[in-house]
Design an enzyme around this catalytic site. Structure first.
Site, short mmCIF file in Angstrom:
data_model
loop_
_atom_site.label_atom_id
_atom_site.label_comp_id
_atom_site.label_asym_id
_atom_site.label_seq_id
_atom_site.Cartn_x
_atom_site.Cartn_y
_atom_site.Cartn_z
N TYR A 154 33.50 51.89 99.86
CA TYR A 154 32.46 52.69 99.49
C TYR A 154 31.22 52.14 100.58
O TYR A 154 30.68 52.91 101.32
CB TYR A 154 31.87 52.67 98.17
N LYS B 278 29.51 54.45 103.52
CA LYS B 278 27.96 54.64 103.61
C LYS B 278 27.30 53.80 105.02
O LYS B 278 26.55 54.59 105.63
CB LYS B 278 27.12 54.03 102.49
#
Length: 335
Positions: free
Chosen positions: A149, A153
């Site tokens: 994750y 990002k």
């Protein structure tokens, strides 16, 4: 609505942060179009769903974004997939990184005036010293333990900067751990429900920064009006230990706070076991190994830039916890 007033597109408007942002924009008299999937629940928007224009599509489908941005002046890109499950790594990358690339390309093609990109605390670097403060300038290190994750990002931010190099006007915001009412089983609502059940006996030894979802939405709007192109703004309230956070929530719900702290070694084992169970049951792990590793450490953040340059203010966590407890007072907590 005057013809000169900007038309705003919000991606992720049916999500946790996006719904609060959409409501704030509508309340301010803004003409809003939301970009959502055809199967998205409108529950978080409530009656506000009837007060906005709807563009149906998917971040992974570039054509739907091009169509959604016709006639749009400003874009709030809030949509993202938050998951730490090993089986979701590819999906997380496709939505967060590739999806942001599609948003940037569509914004450039449509000639939008400005885009605010919602990144994450996960995309920030880590300090070289254990007690060092983290801010927007802390250098990213692609260490093996950084989650899929976090990497997605970070890649999404690079896509935004690529767009800026091609003429896009876009500031970026990095919210910390966002607390609000939310829906059961999602986001920090899982932490809230674990505490208010009264069965949470232990917490991780570390700490992090937390922020009220209402302040994140206000920070996004401030970045749209006052943010500098290509500049990051950390949207975070207070640095708190996990024990303090759980204690504050427990006091508001009138339950016993956790009494024990889980040793880091046991936390890591629990993360591995939880991922194994999740893989078998095809569900989200209660505690992923990357989350366990992060929760065992204390990270401290500096929100000076958002306060001074954007004029942001942040509620104390006690006020956020009280708001959550009041909103959930009539609900039965999950066992």
């Amino acid at each position: 609505m005057a013809p000169s007033d900007p038309v705003v597109l919000v991606t992720g408007a049916t999500g946790f942060v996006g719904a609060v942002l959409t409501k704030q924009l509508v309340d301010a008299g803004t003409d809003v179009r939301i970009f959502r999937r055809d199967d998205s629940s409108l529950a978080r928007l409530g009656t506000y769903a009837e007060r906005v224009d709807h563009a149906v599509g998917d971040l992974r489908q570039a054509r739907s974004l091009y169509e959604a941005m016709r006639g749009i002046d400003r874009v709030y890109h809030v949509a993202a997939k938050v998951s730490f499950a090993r089986g979701d790594r590819a999906a997380v990358r496709r939505v967060n990184a590739d999806g942001t690339a599609h948003v940037v390309n569509a914004a450039l093609e449509a000639g939008v005036d400005r885009l605010v990109h919602t990144s994450s605390i996960a995309a920030l670097g880590r300090p070289p010293e254990p007690d060092g403060l983290i801010d927007e300038t802390t250098e990213w290190q692609g260490l093996p333990h950084r989650s899929a994750y976090a990497r997605s990002k970070r890649r999404a931010e690079l896509e935004v900067h690529r767009g800026i190099a091609e003429g896009l006007d876009a500031p970026l915001v990095n919210p910390s751990l966002v607390f609000g009412v939310g829906e059961p089983g999602t986001n920090t609502r899982r932490i809230v429900d674990a505490v208010r059940s009264g069965w949470l006996l232990a917490v991780p030894p570390g700490g992090t920064n937390v922020v009220d979802v209402r302040d994140v939405a206000a920070g996004l709007r401030a970045a749209m009006h006052r943010g500098e192109t290509g500049r990051r703004y950390f949207l975070g309230g207070e640095n708190r230990s996990w024990k303090t956070l759980a204690t504050v929530l427990a006091e508001e719900f009138g339950v016993r706070p956790p009494r024990y702290t889980v040793p880091p070694s046991l936390l890591n084992v629990g993360g591995a076991l939880a991922e194994g169970v999740a893989a078998i049951t095809r569900t989200q792990p209660v505690l992923a190994r990357t989350t366990a590793r992060t929760a065992a450490r204390t990270y401290r953040y500096d929100n000076s830039r958002a306060r001074t340059e954007l004029g942001c203010t942040f509620r104390p966590f006690e006020e956020t916890a009280r708001h959550i407890a009041d909103a959930l007072s009539d609900e039965v907590p999950n066992a």
